[in-house]
Design an enzyme around this catalytic site. Structure first.
Site, short mmCIF file in Angstrom:
data_model
loop_
_atom_site.label_atom_id
_atom_site.label_comp_id
_atom_site.label_asym_id
_atom_site.label_seq_id
_atom_site.Cartn_x
_atom_site.Cartn_y
_atom_site.Cartn_z
N CYS A 57 14.13 10.09 5.84
CA CYS A 57 14.01 9.99 6.95
C CYS A 57 15.76 10.06 7.42
O CYS A 57 15.84 10.36 8.62
CB CYS A 57 13.80 8.32 7.14
N GLU B 108 11.14 15.49 14.99
CA GLU B 108 11.43 14.89 13.72
C GLU B 108 10.44 16.32 12.80
O GLU B 108 9.30 16.63 13.21
CB GLU B 108 10.78 13.80 13.70
N GLU C 102 10.04 0.49 10.00
CA GLU C 102 11.20 1.47 9.54
C GLU C 102 11.17 3.25 9.87
O GLU C 102 10.04 2.88 8.94
CB GLU C 102 11.68 1.52 8.12
N THR D 162 2.61 5.84 14.39
CA THR D 162 1.99 5.24 12.85
C THR D 162 2.35 4.11 13.39
O THR D 162 1.52 3.20 13.37
CB THR D 162 1.75 5.85 11.46
N GLY D 163 3.92 3.72 12.94
CA GLY D 163 4.63 3.04 13.97
C GLY D 163 3.55 2.21 14.26
O GLY D 163 3.75 0.65 14.54
N LYS E 246 0.82 -1.21 0.00
CA LYS E 246 0.02 0.08 -0.60
C LYS E 246 0.98 1.18 0.31
O LYS E 246 1.42 1.57 1.36
CB LYS E 246 -0.84 -0.16 1.38
#
Ligand code: NAD
Length: 495
Positions: free
Chosen positions: A303, A399, A269, A250-251, A194
C-alpha cells in the site's frame, strides 16, 4: 534453481482441516462452504478453509468478550508485555515454517516472508510490548469554585475499548495481523481477526503460538472467510472497534456497517496512489535502486509503495533508461527459489486486474519496459514502467497495487506540488534530493500521512503510519495507536 525444501511441519499443516481458532482451540463447522487456498506461483490449490458461519462469529465474539472481562483483564500490564515478547521469540523460533506457509499462500518471496512477515512481526511485537507498562492517564486540577473550602481533583484513566475486530488484506497477512493483535492486546483489548480468504493460513499457526506464549484462551481468535464473514463480525453488537486494512471501497462498506451497527468506532488503513518526486539534483543511481527496491518489492503489492513518479524534465530520459535496465536484470520465478527477486501476483483476480492495466497503458500511455504477462503457470507479469502522456492518464489516477510505475516530467516546484496532491488518496509520498532546505520547504505542502526523503515504503514501529484524504482514518504505531484502542475516562473527586 535454489528452491527451498518444504519442512515436514509445513506439509502436515497444509493437509489439516483448517477450522476457525476460537477460545484457544480449533472449531469446525463441517457444513460451511469450502474455500480453496491457491498457490499463486502454480495456480494450484494447496489447502482449503471454510467460510465462517454466523454461529462461528457469535462464538468468537463471545469468547473475546469473556477474555476481555476475565483472564486478559486480570493479566497485569507487565505480564502482558512479557507474553508479547514471548510470542515474538516463538515467531522467530518458527521462522522458516511460518515463512514457507506464507510464501505458498501469497507468492511473496521466501526472503520477504522471512524478513518481513516473521522478522518484522517480531520487531513490532517487541515494540508494542514496551508500551504495556506505559499506558496511563493524567492528573488534573479542576478550577471549580470553592464556596465552603471544598477542593477538587481529577484524573483520567485509559481504559481498553473492548472487543476489537481486525480485518486484514492479503498482501502482508501476518505483519498487518500482528499490528492489530499487538495494539489490541497491549492496551487490554481482546480481538477477533479475519484474514483475507486468499492468505488465511499463517495467522492460524500464529494463534497456536500465541497460546504457547501465554495469551489466554479467547483473547485472540481467528475467523476465516470472505467479506460476508467480515460484515457479520463488524455488525456484531459485542464489537467495540473495527481495525480495518484494505481497499477504499471495502473500507467505506466497513465503516458504514460499523456506524450503523452500534456507532462502532472504525480505523481505516486504505489504499494509496503514492507519488515519488525526483528533483533536479537527484542522485540517479540512488533513486533508481531506491525505486526498484521500494516500488517493486512484493511485486508492487504494498500500500505504501510509490506508483506515480514525477521527475524533473532535465533528468527523465536518464532515469527511465537506468530503471528499465535495472528491472530487466531482476530474476523472475518461483518465490520459494532463493535466487529469485520477482515472483507472482497474489491471486487470479489481481492478475486479471493488472493485465487490464497493461491494456489501458498500451492504449493511453507509452510502455517503456515490461507490460506483458508471462506464459507459464501461475500469475506472473513483468515489472513495468509507463510514461504518461498527461496527468489524466488512468495509470496516474487509479491505484494499481502492482509492479507498474508511471512517470510524468515536471518543470517547477509549484507544478510538482500540484501534481503530487492531484489525487483523492494521501497515504505516502517521497522526495529524492540532496537539497534538504528545499525538501523541508516542500514537505508541509504535500498531502500525505508519511513523507520520506531519499527512500520510500518501509515502516518503523516508532513512527506513526496512516493516511489522509481517502487513504484512511487513524494512525497505527508510535504512541498514536493508543487513542484508537482506548477510551478516556475522566474521574472528578470533591474532598
Ligand atoms: P480488500 O478491501 O478487498 O479486502 C481486505 C479485507 O477485507 C479482506 O480480509 C476481505 O475478505 C475483507 N472484506 C472484503 N469485503 C468486505 C466487506 N464488505 N466487509 C468486511 N470485510 C470485507 O483489500 P485486498 O484486496 O485484500 O488488499 C489490497 C488493498 O489493501 C489495496 O487497496 C491496498 O492499498 C490496501 N492496503 C492498505 C494498507 C494500509 O496500511 N493503508 C496496507 C495493505 C493494503
Amino acid at each position: 534453481m535454489n528452491e527451498v525444501t518444504l519442512l515436514p511441519s509445513v506439509r502436515k499443516f497444509l493437509e489439516r482441516d483448517h477450522g476457525n481458532f476460537i477460545d484457544g482451540h480449533y472449531t469446525y463447522d463441517n457444513n460451511a462452504e469450502k474455500i480453496p487456498v491457491i498457490n499463486p506461483a502454480t495456480g494450484e490449490a494447496i489447502s482449503y478453509i471454510r467460510n465462517a458461519s454466523n454461529n462461528c462469529v457469535e462464538s468468537a465474539v463471545s469468547s473475546a468478550k469473556r477474555a476481555f472481562h476475565g483472564n486478559w483483564a486480570n493479566t497485569p500490564p507487565y505480564q502482558k508485555g512479557v507474553i508479547l515478547n514471548k510470542l515474538a521469540d516463538l515467531l522467530e523460533q518458527h521462522s522458516e515454517e511460518l515463512a514457507q506457509i506464507e510464501t505458498l499462500c501469497s507468492g511473496k518471496s521466501i526472503h520477504l516472508s522471512r524478513a518481513f512477515e516473521v522478522g518484522q512481526s517480531a520487531v513490532f511485537l517487541r515494540y508494542y510490548a514496551g508500551w504495556a507498562t506505559k499506558i496511563n492517564g493524567e492528573t488534573i486540577t479542576p478550577s471549580l469554585p470553592s464556596f465552603n473550602g471544598e477542593k477538587y481533583t481529577a484524573f483520567t484513566r485509559r481504559e481498553p475499548i473492548g472487543v476489537v475486530t481486525g480485518i486484514v488484506p492479503w498482501n502482508f497477512s501476518v505483519l498487518i495481523g500482528i499490528w492489530k493483535i499487538a495494539s489490541a492486546l497491549v492496551t487490554g483489548c481482546t480481538i477477533v481477526i479475519k484474514p483475507s480468504e486468499f492468505t488465511p493460513l499463517t495467522l492460524l499457526r500464529v494463534a497456536e503460538l500465541a497460546i504457547e506464549a501465554g495469551v489466554p484462551a479467547g483473547a485472540l481468535n481467528i475467523i476465516n472467510g470472505t467479506g460476508q464473514a467480515g460484515q457479520a463480525l463488524i455488525a456484531h453488537p459485542g464489537v467495540a472497534k473495527v481495525a480495518f486494512t484494505g481497499s477504499v471501497p471495502t473500507g467505506i462498506a466497513v465503516a458504514s456497517t460499523a456506524m450503523n451497527a452500534n456507532l462502532t468506532r472504525a480505523t481505516l488503513e486504505l489504499g494509496g496512489k503514492n507519488p515519488a518526486a525526483l528533483l533536479q539534483d537527484v542522485d540517479a543511481d540512488l533513486a533508481v535502486q531506491g525505486l526498484i527496491t521500494t516500488a517493486y518489492v512484493h511485486q508492487g503489492q504494498v500500500c505504501a509503495s510509490p506508483e506515480r513518479i514525477y521527475v524533473h524534465k532535465s533528468r527523465i530520459d536518464e532515469i527511465l533508461t537506468k530503471l528499465s535496465s535495472g528491472l530487466s536484470q531482476l530474476k523472475i520465478g518461483s518465490p520459494l527459489d532463493e535466487s529469485v527477486q520477482f515472483g507472482p501476483l497474489a491471486n487470479v483476480g489481481h492478475f486479471n486486474k493488472i493485465k487490464n492495466y497493461f491494456d489501458i497503458a498500451h492504449q493511453e500511455s507509452e510502455i517503456i519496459c515490461g507490460g506483458q504477462s508471462l506464459s507459464r503457470p501461475g500469475y506472473f507479469v513483468e515489472p513495468t514502467v509507463v510514461l504518461a502522456r498527461s496527468a489524466n492518464d488512468t495509470l496516474l489516477r487509479e491505484e494499481v497495487f502492482g509492479p507498474i510505475t508511471t512517470f510524468l516530467p515536471y518543470e517547477s516546484d509549484d507544478e510538482l506540488i500540484a501534481l503530487m496532491n492531484d489525487s483523492p488518496f494521501g497515504l505516502t509520498a517521497s522526495l529524492w534530493t540532496n537539497d534538504m532546505s528545499k525538501a523541508l520547504r516542500l514537505i508541509p505542502r504535500i498531502e500525505a500521512g508519511t513523507v520520506w526523503v531519499n527512500t520510500h515504503t518501509f515502516l518503523d514501529p516508532a513512527v506513526p503510519f496512516g493516511g489522509v484524504k481517502a487513504s484512511g482514518i487513524g494512525r497505527e504505531f508510535g504512541s498514536a495507536f493508543i487513542d484508537d484502542y482506548t477510551e478516556l475516562k475522566s474521574v472528578m473527586i470533591r474532598y
